[in-house]
Scaffold this motif. Structure first.
Motif, PDB file in Angstrom:
ATOM      1  N   HIS A   1       3.730   5.388  -5.942  1.00 31.20           N
ATOM      2  CA  HIS A   1       3.551   5.461  -7.395  1.00 31.20           C
ATOM      3  C   HIS A   1       2.565   6.557  -7.771  1.00 31.20           C
ATOM      4  O   HIS A   1       2.804   7.344  -8.694  1.00 31.20           O
ATOM      5  CB  HIS A   1       3.050   4.135  -7.959  1.00 31.20           C
ATOM      6  CG  HIS A   1       2.617   4.239  -9.385  1.00 31.20           C
ATOM      7  ND1 HIS A   1       1.318   4.581  -9.738  1.00 31.20           N
ATOM      8  CD2 HIS A   1       3.300   4.109 -10.551  1.00 31.20           C
ATOM      9  CE1 HIS A   1       1.224   4.643 -11.053  1.00 31.20           C
ATOM     10  NE2 HIS A   1       2.400   4.352 -11.574  1.00 31.20           N
ATOM     11  N   ASP A   2       1.442   6.614  -7.075  1.00 35.56           N
ATOM     12  CA  ASP A   2       0.407   7.561  -7.459  1.00 35.56           C
ATOM     13  C   ASP A   2       0.825   9.004  -7.187  1.00 35.56           C
ATOM     14  O   ASP A   2       0.266   9.932  -7.757  1.00 35.56           O
ATOM     15  CB  ASP A   2      -0.901   7.228  -6.752  1.00 35.56           C
ATOM     16  CG  ASP A   2      -1.538   5.958  -7.317  1.00 35.56           C
ATOM     17  OD1 ASP A   2      -1.100   5.494  -8.382  1.00 35.56           O
ATOM     18  OD2 ASP A   2      -2.474   5.425  -6.678  1.00 35.56           O
TER      19      ASP A   2
ATOM     20  N   VAL B   1       4.779  -0.241 -10.494  1.00 38.76           N
ATOM     21  CA  VAL B   1       3.802  -1.053 -11.231  1.00 38.76           C
ATOM     22  C   VAL B   1       4.477  -2.296 -11.792  1.00 38.76           C
ATOM     23  O   VAL B   1       3.958  -3.418 -11.670  1.00 38.76           O
ATOM     24  CB  VAL B   1       3.151  -0.234 -12.360  1.00 38.76           C
ATOM     25  CG1 VAL B   1       2.245  -1.123 -13.216  1.00 38.76           C
ATOM     26  CG2 VAL B   1       2.349   0.918 -11.781  1.00 38.76           C
TER      27      VAL B   1
ATOM     28  N   MET C   1       2.092   1.620  -3.530  1.00 42.21           N
ATOM     29  CA  MET C   1       1.041   2.113  -4.423  1.00 42.21           C
ATOM     30  C   MET C   1       0.844   3.621  -4.247  1.00 42.21           C
ATOM     31  O   MET C   1       0.656   4.356  -5.222  1.00 42.21           O
ATOM     32  CB  MET C   1      -0.255   1.347  -4.185  1.00 42.21           C
ATOM     33  CG  MET C   1      -0.170  -0.126  -4.595  1.00 42.21           C
ATOM     34  SD  MET C   1      -1.729  -1.044  -4.480  1.00 42.21           S
ATOM     35  CE  MET C   1      -1.888  -1.273  -2.713  1.00 42.21           C
TER      36      MET C   1
ATOM     37  N   ALA D   1      -3.807  -5.439  -4.090  1.00 41.96           N
ATOM     38  CA  ALA D   1      -2.651  -5.035  -4.903  1.00 41.96           C
ATOM     39  C   ALA D   1      -2.715  -5.632  -6.308  1.00 41.96           C
ATOM     40  O   ALA D   1      -2.275  -4.997  -7.277  1.00 41.96           O
ATOM     41  CB  ALA D   1      -1.356  -5.452  -4.211  1.00 41.96           C
TER      42      ALA D   1
ATOM     43  N   TRP E   1      -5.108  -3.371  -8.173  1.00 47.44           N
ATOM     44  CA  TRP E   1      -4.475  -2.061  -8.389  1.00 47.44           C
ATOM     45  C   TRP E   1      -3.512  -2.136  -9.566  1.00 47.44           C
ATOM     46  O   TRP E   1      -3.479  -1.248 -10.419  1.00 47.44           O
ATOM     47  CB  TRP E   1      -3.740  -1.635  -7.124  1.00 47.44           C
ATOM     48  CG  TRP E   1      -3.076  -0.295  -7.195  1.00 47.44           C
ATOM     49  CD1 TRP E   1      -3.615   0.910  -6.833  1.00 47.44           C
ATOM     50  CD2 TRP E   1      -1.738  -0.014  -7.635  1.00 47.44           C
ATOM     51  NE1 TRP E   1      -2.698   1.922  -7.029  1.00 47.44           N
ATOM     52  CE2 TRP E   1      -1.543   1.385  -7.517  1.00 47.44           C
ATOM     53  CE3 TRP E   1      -0.694  -0.803  -8.116  1.00 47.44           C
ATOM     54  CZ2 TRP E   1      -0.336   2.001  -7.867  1.00 47.44           C
ATOM     55  CZ3 TRP E   1       0.503  -0.193  -8.469  1.00 47.44           C
ATOM     56  CH2 TRP E   1       0.675   1.196  -8.344  1.00 47.44           C
ATOM     57  N   THR E   2      -2.736  -3.216  -9.619  1.00 49.59           N
ATOM     58  CA  THR E   2      -1.766  -3.383 -10.702  1.00 49.59           C
ATOM     59  C   THR E   2      -2.467  -3.657 -12.024  1.00 49.59           C
ATOM     60  O   THR E   2      -2.073  -3.133 -13.082  1.00 49.59           O
ATOM     61  CB  THR E   2      -0.780  -4.520 -10.359  1.00 49.59           C
ATOM     62  OG1 THR E   2      -0.251  -4.310  -9.043  1.00 49.59           O
ATOM     63  CG2 THR E   2       0.357  -4.577 -11.358  1.00 49.59           C
TER      64      THR E   2
ATOM     65  N   ARG F   1       0.838  -1.201   0.000  1.00 47.97           N
ATOM     66  CA  ARG F   1       0.000   0.000   0.000  1.00 47.97           C
ATOM     67  C   ARG F   1       0.877   1.256   0.000  1.00 47.97           C
ATOM     68  O   ARG F   1       0.541   2.257  -0.644  1.00 47.97           O
ATOM     69  CB  ARG F   1      -0.929   0.006   1.217  1.00 47.97           C
ATOM     70  CG  ARG F   1      -2.011  -1.061   1.150  1.00 47.97           C
ATOM     71  CD  ARG F   1      -3.062  -0.825   2.237  1.00 47.97           C
ATOM     72  NE  ARG F   1      -3.998  -1.939   2.259  1.00 47.97           N
ATOM     73  CZ  ARG F   1      -4.124  -2.801   3.268  1.00 47.97           C
ATOM     74  NH1 ARG F   1      -3.382  -2.664   4.351  1.00 47.97           N
ATOM     75  NH2 ARG F   1      -4.995  -3.791   3.207  1.00 47.97           N
TER      76      ARG F   1
END
Length: 286
Positions: free
Chosen positions: A167-168, A176, A164, A201, A204-205, A161
């Protein structure tokens, strides 16, 4: 002074979700960055889209300058080598990787919200190091978490998390790609107890790659975990029958219950399966 308006827990949850972390979609099915279709009325906002102010910002600043920024210098497992080196913890347990993952997730988000660059860079460096030093097959994390039986494969979820969120915020493509390789390169079947938490996850990926094998893996993991948990009476609230059944309260570990029962909603967002939507709704009515 007027008395507060009556509002039940589900209405409060819905109000918080729709106003704080989501935005309405214009259609039943909308396009994702990967070009795939997804379902649902709301989409999550990115971290930082809502800015903390007043007392909330003051609390986050106190947190960023206090225990959160000093845990790695205080005591185990935050001062240990979880997510830093591939060697067993002195305790012989898997949980230090889970606990340090919770720190990474909270620390990175806190730092981003208050603009604490030092704390953000310190936390991001732990995440990036773990992804740079993934094992040859793509697995992110220590060797001890790769065994089939006896180790909780949920342990990396909290850490992922943090990745993620990183990345965002930064658009780092290594996150990713690292998660894609981690899941698709693994022969592991996610079927034991809380293994299902990895679905978050996986999806999300998938959302960012359009790699259909990830969606297939998430769906298969849900079915496999359901079959496994169906053998145990204590696990009934985590099963489809339990979620759709009696509305009696679930007396279980709150974090685990929330993490598992949100998964049907995440699956529905990608599949449009009304049964999955119903499961999530019934589970949170309890």
């Amino acid at each position: 002074m007027k008395p507060p308006l009556p509002i039940d827990r589900r209405e409060l949850l819905a109000l918080g979700v729709t106003t704080a972390v989501s935005t309405p979609a214009l259609a039943q099915s909308i396009g994702s960055p990967s070009g795939e279709r997804r379902y649902g009325r709301f989409e999550p906002l990115t971290l930082g889209a809502v800015k903390p102010k007043g007392w909330l910002r003051a609390e986050l600043l106190r947190q960023s300058k206090g225990v959160t920024s000093n845990l790695q210098r205080l005591y185990h497992p935050f001062s240990g080598w979880a997510w830093i080196e591939d060697r067993p913890d002195p305790s012989g347990e898997w949980w230090p990787w889970e606990v340090r993952g919770y720190w990474a997730d909270g620390s990175l988000r806190c730092a981003a919200l208050v603009g604490d660059e030092k704390l953000f860079d310190e936390t991001a460096s732990v995440v990036r190091h773990a992804f740079r030093t993934a094992q040859a097959d793509g697995d992110i994390g220590p060797s001890l978490l790769k065994v089939q039986q006896g180790v909780d494969r949920r342990a990396p979820v909290s850490f992922f998390r943090a990745a993620m969120a990183l990345h965002d915020l930064t658009g780092d493509p290594a996150i990713v790609d690292g998660l894609r390789r981690h899941y698709l390169g693994s022969p592991y079947r996610y079927f034991m107890d809380r293994d299902a938490c990895n679905i978050e996850a996986m999806l999300w990926t998938y959302d960012r790659t359009g790699e259909s094998r990830l969606l297939d893996m998430a769906s298969e993991s849900w079915r496999a975990v359901q079959a496994h948990l169906g053998q145990y009476q204590w696990a009934v609230p985590f099963t489809e029958a339990g979620m759709l059944g009696s509305a009696s309260p679930a007396g279980l570990h709150g974090v685990t219950y929330a993490e598992v029962t949100k998964l049907p909603a995440l699956l529905f967002r990608q599949t449009g399966d009304a049964r999955e939507f119903a499961m999530a709704g019934h589970a949170h009515d309890k």
